[in-house]
Write an enzyme that holds these catalytic residues in place. Structure first.
Site, mmCIF file in Angstrom:
data_model
loop_
_atom_site.group_PDB
_atom_site.id
_atom_site.type_symbol
_atom_site.label_atom_id
_atom_site.label_comp_id
_atom_site.label_asym_id
_atom_site.label_seq_id
_atom_site.Cartn_x
_atom_site.Cartn_y
_atom_site.Cartn_z
ATOM 1 N N GLY A 46 -6.596 -1.101 -1.262
ATOM 2 C CA GLY A 46 -6.978 -0.104 -2.267
ATOM 3 C C GLY A 46 -8.404 -0.345 -2.737
ATOM 4 C CG HIS A 47 -10.804 -2.066 -0.856
ATOM 5 N ND1 HIS A 47 -11.369 -1.669 0.322
ATOM 6 C CD2 HIS A 47 -9.869 -2.996 -0.543
ATOM 7 C CE1 HIS A 47 -10.816 -2.350 1.307
ATOM 8 N NE2 HIS A 47 -9.884 -3.158 0.824
ATOM 9 C CB ALA A 48 -14.560 2.757 -1.688
#
Ligand code: TYD
Length: 130
Positions: A46-48
């Protein structure tokens, strides 16, 4: 993002697939990592990334990749070892619905750098809407 067709050499002795820079992906691969032994129901990634581009392949089993632009999201179900999902920089991505024995291979354009991660979704939205 786009699905990449990876060659599949069918063989009675077992199939073979390969990826070549400039043909199936445009970036230089700096790092390869893989995610495996994922317990049922767990969510990864869950990240960019500010800079990292990547191609994600379900080498074995299946899982879903959810990509979010900050405005809308798209879900890709990966379950073939000859399909890659190209993920450009600055997209929020998570992976879920891992099957038993799923192996998620990631070909990455950068070395690991904690500062390249955006781990807060609200912060990600702020940055892309600037
Ligand atoms: P992370 O990228 O957060 O996992 P995921 O996105 O799949 O949920 O990485 C988990 C941990 O592993 C984190 O502490 C950083 C470390 N890590 C490395 O040291 N090198 C790497 O190449 C990667 C991908 C992660």
């Amino acid at each position: 993002m786009m699905l990449v067709d990876i060659p599949k050499i069918l063989d009675e002795r077992g199939n073979l697939s390969f990826i070549e820079k400039g043909v199936h992906l445009d970036f230089d691969i700096q790092r390869v990592y893989w995610i495996y032994d994922v317990p049922g129901g767990e969510i990864r990634g869950g990240h960019a990334f500010y800079e990292q581009e990547e191609v994600i392949i379900a080498l074995s089993g299946s899982f879903d990749v959810i990509l979010h632009t900050g405005e809308e999201e798209k879900r890709f179900s990966l379950n073939r070892s000859y399909k890659g999902l190209y993920v450009p920089k600055m997209l929020w991505r998570s992976m879920e619905n891992f099957s038993t024995n799923a192996v998620c291979l990631v070909l990455a354009s950068t070395f690991y750098k904690a500062e390249d991660y955006i781990r807060d979704f609200d912060e990600f939205k702020k940055i892309v809407n600037q």
